[in-house]
Design an enzyme around this catalytic site. Structure first.
Site: not given
Ligand SMILES: C[S@@+](CC[C@H](N)C(=O)[O-])C[C@H]1O[C@@H](n2cnc3c(N)ncnc32)[C@H](O)[C@@H]1O
Length: 255
Positions: A114, A140-142, A160
Protein backbone atom coordinates in the site's frame (compact mmCIF):
# COMPACT_ATOMS: atom_id res chain seq x y z
CA UNK A 1 -19.44 6.16 20.78
CA UNK A 2 -19.88 3.50 23.45
CA UNK A 3 -16.70 2.29 25.14
CA UNK A 4 -17.42 -1.39 24.45
CA UNK A 5 -17.62 -0.93 20.64
CA UNK A 6 -14.51 -2.36 18.89
CA UNK A 7 -12.19 0.16 17.21
CA UNK A 8 -12.89 -1.10 13.69
CA UNK A 9 -16.65 -0.53 14.18
CA UNK A 10 -15.99 2.99 15.50
CA UNK A 11 -13.93 3.62 12.35
CA UNK A 12 -16.81 2.36 10.22
CA UNK A 13 -19.30 4.63 11.98
CA UNK A 14 -16.99 7.65 11.63
CA UNK A 15 -16.35 6.95 7.93
CA UNK A 16 -20.00 6.26 7.02
CA UNK A 17 -21.28 9.22 9.05
CA UNK A 18 -18.55 11.54 7.71
CA UNK A 19 -17.01 11.29 4.25
CA UNK A 20 -19.48 8.73 2.86
CA UNK A 21 -22.49 10.71 4.03
CA UNK A 22 -21.11 13.86 2.35
CA UNK A 23 -20.45 11.91 -0.87
CA UNK A 24 -24.11 10.90 -1.05
CA UNK A 25 -25.18 14.46 -0.30
CA UNK A 26 -23.26 15.56 -3.44
CA UNK A 27 -24.49 12.72 -5.66
CA UNK A 28 -26.80 14.94 -7.73
CA UNK A 29 -23.87 17.29 -8.53
CA UNK A 30 -21.71 14.28 -9.48
CA UNK A 31 -24.44 13.11 -11.88
CA UNK A 32 -24.94 16.60 -13.36
CA UNK A 33 -21.23 17.35 -13.85
CA UNK A 34 -19.81 13.86 -14.42
CA UNK A 35 -16.96 14.67 -12.00
CA UNK A 36 -16.39 12.55 -8.88
CA UNK A 37 -17.01 14.13 -5.50
CA UNK A 38 -13.43 14.58 -4.16
CA UNK A 39 -12.19 16.21 -7.37
CA UNK A 40 -15.19 18.58 -7.37
CA UNK A 41 -13.89 20.13 -4.17
CA UNK A 42 -10.13 20.00 -4.62
CA UNK A 43 -9.14 18.52 -7.98
CA UNK A 44 -7.38 15.58 -6.30
CA UNK A 45 -8.38 11.94 -5.74
CA UNK A 46 -9.93 10.73 -2.49
CA UNK A 47 -6.71 8.95 -1.49
CA UNK A 48 -4.62 12.09 -2.01
CA UNK A 49 -7.16 13.99 0.10
CA UNK A 50 -6.99 11.46 2.93
CA UNK A 51 -3.21 11.70 3.05
CA UNK A 52 -3.68 15.27 4.29
CA UNK A 53 -6.12 14.26 7.04
CA UNK A 54 -4.72 11.47 9.28
CA UNK A 55 -7.89 11.15 11.42
CA UNK A 56 -10.06 10.63 8.33
CA UNK A 57 -7.50 8.22 6.86
CA UNK A 58 -7.51 6.15 10.06
CA UNK A 59 -11.34 6.07 10.19
CA UNK A 60 -11.46 5.00 6.52
CA UNK A 61 -8.85 2.27 6.99
CA UNK A 62 -10.57 0.95 10.13
CA UNK A 63 -13.82 0.91 8.18
CA UNK A 64 -12.17 -1.05 5.33
CA UNK A 65 -10.61 -3.43 7.87
CA UNK A 66 -14.05 -4.04 9.39
CA UNK A 67 -15.53 -4.78 5.94
CA UNK A 68 -12.63 -7.14 5.15
CA UNK A 69 -12.84 -8.84 8.56
CA UNK A 70 -16.55 -9.52 7.97
CA UNK A 71 -16.01 -10.77 4.40
CA UNK A 72 -12.97 -12.91 5.22
CA UNK A 73 -14.74 -16.12 6.33
CA UNK A 74 -16.88 -16.16 3.15
CA UNK A 75 -13.87 -15.48 0.92
CA UNK A 76 -11.75 -18.17 2.61
CA UNK A 77 -14.57 -20.73 2.36
CA UNK A 78 -15.09 -20.03 -1.36
CA UNK A 79 -11.49 -19.92 -2.59
CA UNK A 80 -8.54 -22.17 -1.70
CA UNK A 81 -5.57 -19.97 -0.76
CA UNK A 82 -3.80 -23.04 0.65
CA UNK A 83 -2.34 -23.89 -2.78
CA UNK A 84 -0.22 -20.73 -2.75
CA UNK A 85 3.09 -20.03 -1.01
CA UNK A 86 2.85 -16.23 -0.84
CA UNK A 87 -0.17 -13.92 -1.14
CA UNK A 88 0.35 -10.23 -1.84
CA UNK A 89 -2.62 -8.05 -0.80
CA UNK A 90 -2.32 -5.21 -3.33
CA UNK A 91 -3.75 -2.00 -1.85
CA UNK A 92 -4.38 -4.13 1.22
CA UNK A 93 -4.89 -1.22 3.62
CA UNK A 94 -4.24 -2.33 7.21
CA UNK A 95 -4.12 -5.97 5.98
CA UNK A 96 -7.29 -7.33 7.64
CA UNK A 97 -8.14 -9.73 4.80
CA UNK A 98 -4.56 -10.93 4.49
CA UNK A 99 -4.29 -11.47 8.26
CA UNK A 100 -7.44 -13.64 8.23
CA UNK A 101 -6.17 -15.67 5.25
CA UNK A 102 -2.78 -16.22 6.94
CA UNK A 103 -4.52 -17.40 10.10
CA UNK A 104 -6.54 -19.91 8.07
CA UNK A 105 -3.47 -21.22 6.19
CA UNK A 106 -0.52 -21.60 8.61
CA UNK A 107 2.14 -22.26 5.93
CA UNK A 108 1.31 -19.20 3.86
CA UNK A 109 3.49 -16.05 3.77
CA UNK A 110 1.91 -12.67 3.09
CA UNK A 111 2.68 -9.09 2.12
CA UNK A 112 0.50 -6.00 2.19
CA UNK A 113 1.38 -3.49 -0.53
CA UNK A 114 0.00 0.00 0.00
CA UNK A 115 1.05 3.66 -0.08
CA UNK A 116 3.78 4.76 2.39
CA UNK A 117 1.21 6.67 4.49
CA UNK A 118 -0.02 3.32 5.85
CA UNK A 119 3.33 1.94 6.94
CA UNK A 120 2.80 2.63 10.68
CA UNK A 121 -0.95 1.79 10.79
CA UNK A 122 -0.67 -1.44 8.80
CA UNK A 123 2.52 -2.42 10.67
CA UNK A 124 0.67 -2.09 13.99
CA UNK A 125 -2.44 -3.94 12.73
CA UNK A 126 -0.37 -6.84 11.38
CA UNK A 127 1.83 -6.98 14.49
CA UNK A 128 -1.32 -7.47 16.61
CA UNK A 129 -2.72 -10.18 14.33
CA UNK A 130 -2.30 -13.89 15.00
CA UNK A 131 0.02 -14.29 12.01
CA UNK A 132 2.45 -11.41 12.61
CA UNK A 133 5.56 -13.49 11.89
CA UNK A 134 4.39 -14.36 8.37
CA UNK A 135 3.09 -10.92 7.37
CA UNK A 136 4.92 -7.79 6.31
CA UNK A 137 4.10 -4.41 4.84
CA UNK A 138 5.83 -2.92 1.81
CA UNK A 139 5.13 0.54 0.54
CA UNK A 140 4.72 1.20 -3.14
CA UNK A 141 2.49 2.67 -5.83
CA UNK A 142 0.51 0.07 -7.79
CA UNK A 143 0.25 2.46 -10.76
CA UNK A 144 4.05 2.36 -11.09
CA UNK A 145 4.90 -1.27 -10.24
CA UNK A 146 3.84 -4.26 -8.15
CA UNK A 147 6.70 -6.24 -6.53
CA UNK A 148 7.47 -9.77 -7.73
CA UNK A 149 7.77 -12.67 -5.28
CA UNK A 150 4.16 -13.77 -4.67
CA UNK A 151 2.15 -16.43 -6.49
CA UNK A 152 -1.24 -14.84 -5.68
CA UNK A 153 -1.94 -11.11 -6.13
CA UNK A 154 -5.09 -10.27 -4.19
CA UNK A 155 -7.09 -7.12 -4.99
CA UNK A 156 -10.08 -6.46 -2.76
CA UNK A 157 -12.05 -3.25 -3.32
CA UNK A 158 -9.28 -1.94 -5.62
CA UNK A 159 -10.48 -2.26 -9.21
CA UNK A 160 -13.89 -0.78 -8.33
CA UNK A 161 -12.13 2.42 -7.16
CA UNK A 162 -10.91 3.31 -10.66
CA UNK A 163 -12.03 3.87 -14.25
CA UNK A 164 -10.92 1.41 -16.94
CA UNK A 165 -7.74 3.29 -17.84
CA UNK A 166 -6.41 3.38 -14.26
CA UNK A 167 -7.62 -0.19 -13.57
CA UNK A 168 -5.66 -1.42 -16.59
CA UNK A 169 -2.45 0.11 -15.20
CA UNK A 170 -2.94 -1.80 -11.93
CA UNK A 171 -3.87 -5.08 -13.66
CA UNK A 172 -0.96 -4.84 -16.09
CA UNK A 173 1.45 -4.37 -13.18
CA UNK A 174 -0.10 -7.35 -11.34
CA UNK A 175 0.19 -9.51 -14.50
CA UNK A 176 3.87 -8.61 -14.85
CA UNK A 177 4.54 -9.44 -11.16
CA UNK A 178 2.54 -12.69 -11.23
CA UNK A 179 4.42 -13.99 -14.28
CA UNK A 180 3.37 -17.07 -16.23
CA UNK A 181 2.32 -19.19 -13.22
CA UNK A 182 0.88 -16.74 -10.68
CA UNK A 183 -2.75 -15.68 -10.31
CA UNK A 184 -4.51 -12.36 -9.84
CA UNK A 185 -7.50 -12.75 -7.50
CA UNK A 186 -9.98 -9.86 -7.57
CA UNK A 187 -12.48 -9.70 -4.71
CA UNK A 188 -15.41 -7.50 -5.65
CA UNK A 189 -19.21 -7.35 -5.77
CA UNK A 190 -20.22 -8.26 -9.32
CA UNK A 191 -23.16 -6.32 -10.78
CA UNK A 192 -25.83 -8.85 -11.82
CA UNK A 193 -27.01 -8.81 -15.46
CA UNK A 194 -30.59 -8.51 -14.23
CA UNK A 195 -31.14 -6.59 -11.02
CA UNK A 196 -33.98 -7.84 -8.86
CA UNK A 197 -35.41 -6.54 -5.61
CA UNK A 198 -33.29 -8.37 -3.04
CA UNK A 199 -30.98 -7.35 -0.18
CA UNK A 200 -27.92 -8.70 -2.02
CA UNK A 201 -28.63 -6.80 -5.26
CA UNK A 202 -29.51 -3.69 -3.27
CA UNK A 203 -26.06 -3.81 -1.62
CA UNK A 204 -24.30 -4.10 -4.99
CA UNK A 205 -26.22 -1.17 -6.46
CA UNK A 206 -25.63 0.95 -3.34
CA UNK A 207 -21.93 0.11 -3.74
CA UNK A 208 -22.08 1.20 -7.37
CA UNK A 209 -23.63 4.57 -6.41
CA UNK A 210 -20.91 5.05 -3.78
CA UNK A 211 -18.20 4.28 -6.30
CA UNK A 212 -19.80 6.65 -8.81
CA UNK A 213 -19.60 9.45 -6.23
CA UNK A 214 -15.89 8.71 -5.74
CA UNK A 215 -15.01 8.22 -9.42
CA UNK A 216 -15.03 4.40 -9.58
CA UNK A 217 -17.56 1.81 -10.70
CA UNK A 218 -18.83 -1.68 -9.95
CA UNK A 219 -18.76 -3.99 -13.00
CA UNK A 220 -20.63 -6.94 -14.47
CA UNK A 221 -18.89 -10.26 -15.15
CA UNK A 222 -18.70 -9.38 -18.87
CA UNK A 223 -17.07 -6.03 -18.04
CA UNK A 224 -14.45 -7.77 -15.85
CA UNK A 225 -13.76 -10.30 -18.61
CA UNK A 226 -13.24 -7.50 -21.13
CA UNK A 227 -11.05 -5.44 -18.78
CA UNK A 228 -8.88 -8.46 -17.93
CA UNK A 229 -8.45 -9.32 -21.63
CA UNK A 230 -7.24 -5.76 -22.30
CA UNK A 231 -4.63 -6.27 -19.55
CA UNK A 232 -3.42 -9.53 -21.14
CA UNK A 233 -5.19 -11.63 -18.52
CA UNK A 234 -7.64 -14.50 -18.95
CA UNK A 235 -10.52 -14.95 -16.50
CA UNK A 236 -9.79 -18.52 -15.33
CA UNK A 237 -12.46 -19.00 -12.61
CA UNK A 238 -15.11 -17.21 -10.58
CA UNK A 239 -15.85 -18.31 -7.02
CA UNK A 240 -19.07 -16.85 -5.62
CA UNK A 241 -19.17 -16.56 -1.85
CA UNK A 242 -22.38 -17.04 0.12
CA UNK A 243 -22.26 -13.29 0.78
CA UNK A 244 -22.06 -10.44 -1.73
CA UNK A 245 -18.44 -10.90 -2.78
CA UNK A 246 -17.04 -12.98 -5.62
CA UNK A 247 -13.43 -13.93 -6.31
CA UNK A 248 -12.51 -13.40 -9.94
CA UNK A 249 -9.36 -15.38 -10.71
CA UNK A 250 -7.21 -14.39 -13.68
CA UNK A 251 -3.98 -15.66 -15.22
CA UNK A 252 -1.63 -14.34 -17.88
CA UNK A 253 -2.73 -15.16 -21.40
CA UNK A 254 -0.40 -17.76 -22.89
CA UNK A 255 1.48 -16.22 -25.83
C1 LIG B 1 -10.94 0.89 -0.91
S1 LIG B 1 -9.40 0.64 -0.08
C2 LIG B 1 -9.33 -1.13 0.04
C3 LIG B 1 -8.46 -1.62 1.16
C4 LIG B 1 -8.44 -3.15 1.34
N1 LIG B 1 -8.06 -3.82 0.13
C5 LIG B 1 -9.79 -3.65 1.82
O1 LIG B 1 -10.62 -4.03 1.00
O2 LIG B 1 -10.02 -3.63 3.03
C6 LIG B 1 -8.22 0.99 -1.36
C7 LIG B 1 -6.77 0.90 -0.91
O3 LIG B 1 -5.92 1.22 -2.03
C8 LIG B 1 -4.80 1.96 -1.54
N2 LIG B 1 -4.20 2.73 -2.65
C9 LIG B 1 -4.72 3.81 -3.28
N3 LIG B 1 -3.88 4.23 -4.24
C10 LIG B 1 -2.80 3.40 -4.21
C11 LIG B 1 -1.59 3.32 -4.96
N4 LIG B 1 -1.35 4.18 -5.95
N5 LIG B 1 -0.71 2.32 -4.69
C12 LIG B 1 -0.96 1.43 -3.67
N6 LIG B 1 -2.10 1.46 -2.91
C13 LIG B 1 -3.00 2.43 -3.18
C14 LIG B 1 -5.41 2.85 -0.48
O4 LIG B 1 -4.44 3.38 0.42
C15 LIG B 1 -6.39 1.87 0.19
O5 LIG B 1 -5.79 1.18 1.26
Amino acid sequence: LRANVPNSMRGRALHVGGALWRAFADLATVVRTGHPMPSLATGSTGFEEMQRDPARLHAFQLSMAESSRRAAADVIAAYDFGRFAHVMDVGGGYGALLAAILEAFPKLQGTVLDLPYLSAGAGEYLANSGSAKRARFVSGDFFRAVPVGADCYLLKFIIHDWDDERSLQILNNCRIAAGANGVVAIVERIVPDHVIQSNAHCEVIRGDLTMMAYGGTERTEAQYRELLAKAGLRLSAIAHTTGVFSIIEARAERS
